[in-house]
Motif scaffolding. Structure first.
Motif, PDB file in Angstrom:
ATOM      1  N   GLY A 189       0.750  -1.067  -0.039  1.00  0.00           N
ATOM      2  CA  GLY A 189       0.081   0.113   0.134  1.00  0.00           C
ATOM      3  C   GLY A 189       0.895   1.200  -0.049  1.00  0.00           C
ATOM      4  N   GLY A 190       2.131   1.042  -0.413  1.00  0.00           N
ATOM      5  CA  GLY A 190       2.949   2.297  -0.599  1.00  0.00           C
ATOM      6  C   GLY A 190       3.508   2.555   0.864  1.00  0.00           C
ATOM      7  N   VAL A 191       3.634   3.764   1.470  1.00  0.00           N
ATOM      8  CA  VAL A 191       4.052   4.441   2.575  1.00  0.00           C
ATOM      9  C   VAL A 191       3.525   3.636   3.826  1.00  0.00           C
ATOM     10  CG1 VAL A 191       4.955   6.208   4.072  1.00  0.00           C
ATOM     11  CG2 VAL A 191       5.267   6.427   1.446  1.00  0.00           C
ATOM     12  N   TYR A 192       4.069   3.111   4.806  1.00  0.00           N
ATOM     13  CA  TYR A 192       3.410   2.806   6.144  1.00  0.00           C
ATOM     14  C   TYR A 192       4.463   3.474   7.076  1.00  0.00           C
ATOM     15  CZ  TYR A 192       7.166  -0.806   5.596  1.00  0.00           C
ATOM     16  OH  TYR A 192       8.230  -1.600   5.425  1.00  0.00           O
ATOM     17  N   GLN A 193       3.866   3.475   8.461  1.00  0.00           N
ATOM     18  CA  GLN A 193       4.593   4.008   9.712  1.00  0.00           C
ATOM     19  C   GLN A 193       5.109   3.013  10.428  1.00  0.00           C
ATOM     20  OE1 GLN A 193       0.875   6.330  10.667  1.00  0.00           O
ATOM     21  NE2 GLN A 193       2.363   8.080  10.511  1.00  0.00           N
ATOM     22  N   VAL A 194       6.267   3.327  11.197  1.00  0.00           N
ATOM     23  CA  VAL A 194       6.846   2.576  12.183  1.00  0.00           C
ATOM     24  C   VAL A 194       7.037   3.512  13.524  1.00  0.00           C
ATOM     25  CG1 VAL A 194       8.789   1.030  12.885  1.00  0.00           C
ATOM     26  CG2 VAL A 194       7.852   0.711  10.619  1.00  0.00           C
ATOM     27  N   MET A 212       8.367  -1.421  22.449  1.00  0.00           N
ATOM     28  CA  MET A 212       7.354  -1.983  21.319  1.00  0.00           C
ATOM     29  C   MET A 212       7.389  -1.217  20.182  1.00  0.00           C
ATOM     30  SD  MET A 212       3.018  -1.836  21.689  1.00  0.00           S
ATOM     31  CE  MET A 212       2.921  -3.321  22.687  1.00  0.00           C
ATOM     32  N   LEU A 213       7.554  -1.962  18.854  1.00  0.00           N
ATOM     33  CA  LEU A 213       7.372  -1.615  17.720  1.00  0.00           C
ATOM     34  C   LEU A 213       5.951  -1.817  17.141  1.00  0.00           C
ATOM     35  CD1 LEU A 213      10.564  -2.806  15.819  1.00  0.00           C
ATOM     36  CD2 LEU A 213       9.996  -0.476  16.015  1.00  0.00           C
ATOM     37  N   ILE A 214       5.455  -0.551  16.622  1.00  0.00           N
ATOM     38  CA  ILE A 214       4.167  -0.609  15.988  1.00  0.00           C
ATOM     39  C   ILE A 214       4.215  -0.326  14.756  1.00  0.00           C
ATOM     40  CG2 ILE A 214       1.949   0.452  16.000  1.00  0.00           C
ATOM     41  CD1 ILE A 214       2.337   0.909  19.080  1.00  0.00           C
ATOM     42  N   VAL A 215       3.885  -1.123  13.627  1.00  0.00           N
ATOM     43  CA  VAL A 215       3.667  -1.021  12.286  1.00  0.00           C
ATOM     44  C   VAL A 215       2.302  -0.723  11.828  1.00  0.00           C
ATOM     45  CG1 VAL A 215       4.617  -2.046   9.905  1.00  0.00           C
ATOM     46  CG2 VAL A 215       5.879  -2.441  12.248  1.00  0.00           C
ATOM     47  N   LEU A 216       2.023   0.586  11.264  1.00  0.00           N
ATOM     48  CA  LEU A 216       0.707   0.736  10.877  1.00  0.00           C
ATOM     49  C   LEU A 216       0.583   1.274   9.341  1.00  0.00           C
ATOM     50  CD1 LEU A 216      -1.964   1.751  12.164  1.00  0.00           C
ATOM     51  CD2 LEU A 216      -0.882   4.025  12.278  1.00  0.00           C
ATOM     52  N   PRO A 217      -0.266   0.456   8.636  1.00  0.00           N
ATOM     53  CA  PRO A 217      -0.303   0.921   7.180  1.00  0.00           C
ATOM     54  C   PRO A 217      -1.125   2.144   7.143  1.00  0.00           C
ATOM     55  CG  PRO A 217      -1.705  -1.039   7.932  1.00  0.00           C
ATOM     56  CD  PRO A 217      -0.971  -0.753   9.040  1.00  0.00           C
ATOM     57  N   ARG A 218      -1.400   2.673   5.972  1.00  0.00           N
ATOM     58  CA  ARG A 218      -2.138   3.812   5.793  1.00  0.00           C
ATOM     59  C   ARG A 218      -3.680   3.330   6.024  1.00  0.00           C
ATOM     60  NH1 ARG A 218      -0.047   4.361   0.324  1.00  0.00           N
ATOM     61  NH2 ARG A 218      -2.442   4.295  -0.223  1.00  0.00           N
ATOM     62  N   GLN A 219      -4.577   4.548   6.293  1.00  0.00           N
ATOM     63  CA  GLN A 219      -5.903   4.117   6.798  1.00  0.00           C
ATOM     64  C   GLN A 219      -6.628   3.248   5.794  1.00  0.00           C
ATOM     65  OE1 GLN A 219      -7.767   5.289   9.510  1.00  0.00           O
ATOM     66  NE2 GLN A 219      -9.464   4.114   8.987  1.00  0.00           N
ATOM     67  N   VAL A 270      -0.919  19.471  11.055  1.00  0.00           N
ATOM     68  CA  VAL A 270      -0.614  19.033  12.327  1.00  0.00           C
ATOM     69  C   VAL A 270       0.906  19.424  12.365  1.00  0.00           C
ATOM     70  CG1 VAL A 270      -1.933  16.918  12.644  1.00  0.00           C
ATOM     71  CG2 VAL A 270       0.101  16.892  11.341  1.00  0.00           C
ATOM     72  N   LEU A 271       1.857  19.883  13.499  1.00  0.00           N
ATOM     73  CA  LEU A 271       3.042  19.971  13.307  1.00  0.00           C
ATOM     74  C   LEU A 271       4.086  19.251  13.492  1.00  0.00           C
ATOM     75  CD1 LEU A 271       2.596  23.004  16.158  1.00  0.00           C
ATOM     76  CD2 LEU A 271       2.873  23.146  13.619  1.00  0.00           C
ATOM     77  N   TYR A 272       3.658  17.938  14.024  1.00  0.00           N
ATOM     78  CA  TYR A 272       4.549  16.890  13.970  1.00  0.00           C
ATOM     79  C   TYR A 272       3.961  15.842  13.196  1.00  0.00           C
ATOM     80  CZ  TYR A 272       5.880  19.734  17.812  1.00  0.00           C
ATOM     81  OH  TYR A 272       5.992  20.686  18.726  1.00  0.00           O
ATOM     82  N   PRO A 273       4.699  14.476  13.010  1.00  0.00           N
ATOM     83  CA  PRO A 273       4.055  13.347  12.489  1.00  0.00           C
ATOM     84  C   PRO A 273       3.007  12.790  13.400  1.00  0.00           C
ATOM     85  CG  PRO A 273       6.503  13.141  12.353  1.00  0.00           C
ATOM     86  CD  PRO A 273       6.006  14.374  13.252  1.00  0.00           C
ATOM     87  N   GLN A 274       1.895  12.156  12.788  1.00  0.00           N
ATOM     88  CA  GLN A 274       0.871  11.678  13.537  1.00  0.00           C
ATOM     89  C   GLN A 274       0.496  10.151  13.344  1.00  0.00           C
ATOM     90  OE1 GLN A 274      -3.348  12.830  12.455  1.00  0.00           O
ATOM     91  NE2 GLN A 274      -3.112  14.135  14.249  1.00  0.00           N
ATOM     92  N   VAL A 275       0.737   9.476  14.305  1.00  0.00           N
ATOM     93  CA  VAL A 275       0.458   8.022  14.030  1.00  0.00           C
ATOM     94  C   VAL A 275      -1.269   7.790  14.778  1.00  0.00           C
ATOM     95  CG1 VAL A 275       1.215   5.650  15.115  1.00  0.00           C
ATOM     96  CG2 VAL A 275       2.943   7.305  14.384  1.00  0.00           C
TER      97      VAL A 275
END
Length: 411
Positions: free
Chosen positions: A237-242, A254-261, A366-371
């Motif tokens: 799905g392209g870019v994802y967040q860690v 804890m590592l959390i790996v989150l795909p796009r919505q 948002v001023l900062y990255p948002q998970v």
């Protein structure tokens, strides 16, 4: 009739909601392979298991194995490139690094052998079990199956602060059972940056099947390790967040790996490999991040016999098993392999404390990255110094809050 051995793995974690490097933990690939097998078995289910617990329990079995039974375990777990016997010191060191008395969290490894009364076991095997795994040894009469189940379950409860109950039942034993190996892991840690209970609100969590549930969402803005990754194609799905969230003391995280919505977790899961875990850990950077994380509690009992057989550990479950290093005879085989794991993630001291009101779900300005973990995600709890994976799993459905629940706040 051949005698059977039963061994059980118990993993328990309580995360009290609460750049990195890997020393070569050779079990990482085994951990990921286990995850993919469990993922294939349950389409929309939460997953929680302890790879290190499985590796330790298999190490206990390996001490008593010879021939093909020994080689299958070494090959599957990732020990085949090591000199014979080195893996026992490796497992000993990994567990010792986690249970150091100077740590800011609590991890307890408890290993026990339950032996059939009247059966003679190799003294060298028992010596090595104590040396490498500090295993307790108790004798029981497996023909008294109900009493044995109660005794072992009580042992497990005592070593997991009563979080793991009824691991085994009377039906798991018979008059031909000769040995049960039990490995319990208990973990409790507080976040280095804790969530404030008054910031917890009711949110909608979108499941991958298209349905939505109401859950309690924690929030904070703080300094964490964060990165955005892409597999170079659209497979994930392209870019994802860690996001990496350290526990107190920063040895565990804890590592959390989150795909796009809009991307289901199933699209990202195929790319998860051991080298990728290392890449995530090495490339997340410390920065200020807005974190929305649901409270969640996952508990799972897994019959690992079929899973381990799929990974190549077959011999020990058949009449061809060679566990002759345990006893002088060749009449033992593994009858059952089970793990029960429990993980709870909440705010520190947040039980029953839910504020009223709402937090805006804005994703703009948002001023900062948002998970925003308001959809399914993958997670790993690991030791940041050794790379050993204590827990691995996914959250497909967090704790569900019903409208008539005490904690429910209408959106």
């Amino acid at each position: 009739m051949r005698n059977t051995v039963l061994f059980a793995f118990i993993g328990l974690g309580i995360g009290v909601v609460t750049g990195c490097f890997f020393i070569n933990d050779t079990t990482s690939e085994f951990s990921v392979r286990l995850y993919h097998r469990l993922q294939a078995a349950g389409d929309q289910d939460n997953i929680i298991f302890s790879p290190l617990s499985v590796a330790v329990a298999l190490g206990m079995v390996e001490l008593g194995a010879r021939g093909a039974s020994l080689e299958e375990i070494r090959q599957a777990v990732g020990f085949s490139h090591l000199l014979p016997g080195v893996e026992f010191s490796l497992l000993q060191n990994l567990t010792a690094a986690l249970s150091d008395d100077d740590t800011h969290y609590i991890i307890r490894f408890a290993n026990s052998l339950f032996l059939q009364e009247g059966v003679t076991f190799n003294p060298e095997f028992l010596h090595l079990m104590r040396k490498y795994f500090r295993a307790d040894v108790e004798t029981v009469d497996f023909s008294e199956s109900a009493a044995v189940a109660e005794q072992i379950n009580s042992w497990v409860e005592n070593h997991t602060e009563s979080k793991i109950r009824e691991l085994l039942s009377a039906e798991d034993f018979s008059s031909v059972t000769r040995l049960t190996l039990v490995n319990a892991v208990y973990f409790r840690g507080s976040w280095k940056n804790q969530f404030r209970p008054e910031n917890t609100r009711t949110f909608s969590f979108s499941r991958d099947d298209g349905s939505e549930v109401q859950t309690l969402m924690m929030y904070q803005q703080g300094d964490f390790y964060y990165g955005e990754f892409s597999d170079g194609s659209q497979e994930a799905g392209g870019v994802y967040q860690v996001l990496e969230m350290p526990y107190e003391g920063e040895d565990m995280s804890m590592l959390i790996v989150l795909p796009r919505q809009e991307v289901p977790l199933a699209s990202l899961e195929p790319i998860i490999k051991a080298p990728l875990l290392e890449e995530w850990a090495n490339n997340v950077k410390r920065q200020k991040v807005e974190v929305y994380l649901p409270r969640f509690k996952v508990e799972q009992k897994i019959d690992l016999r079929s899973t381990l057989q799929e990974l190549g550990i077959k011999n020990i479950f058949t009449n061809d098993a060679d566990l002759s290093a345990m006893t002088d005879g060749k009449d033992l085989y593994i009858g059952k392999a089970v793990q029960k794991a429990y993980l709870e993630v909440t705010e520190e001291g947040a039980e029953g404390a839910v504020g009223s009101g709402m937090i805006a779900l804005t994703r703009t300005l948002v001023l900062y990255p948002q998970v925003m973990a308001d959809h399914p995600f993958f997670f790993v709890i690991r030791n940041r110094r050794t790379g050993s994976i204590l827990f691995m799993g996914r959250v497909m459905t967090p704790e569900v809050i019903e409208p008539n629940d005490h904690d429910f706040d209408s959106m």
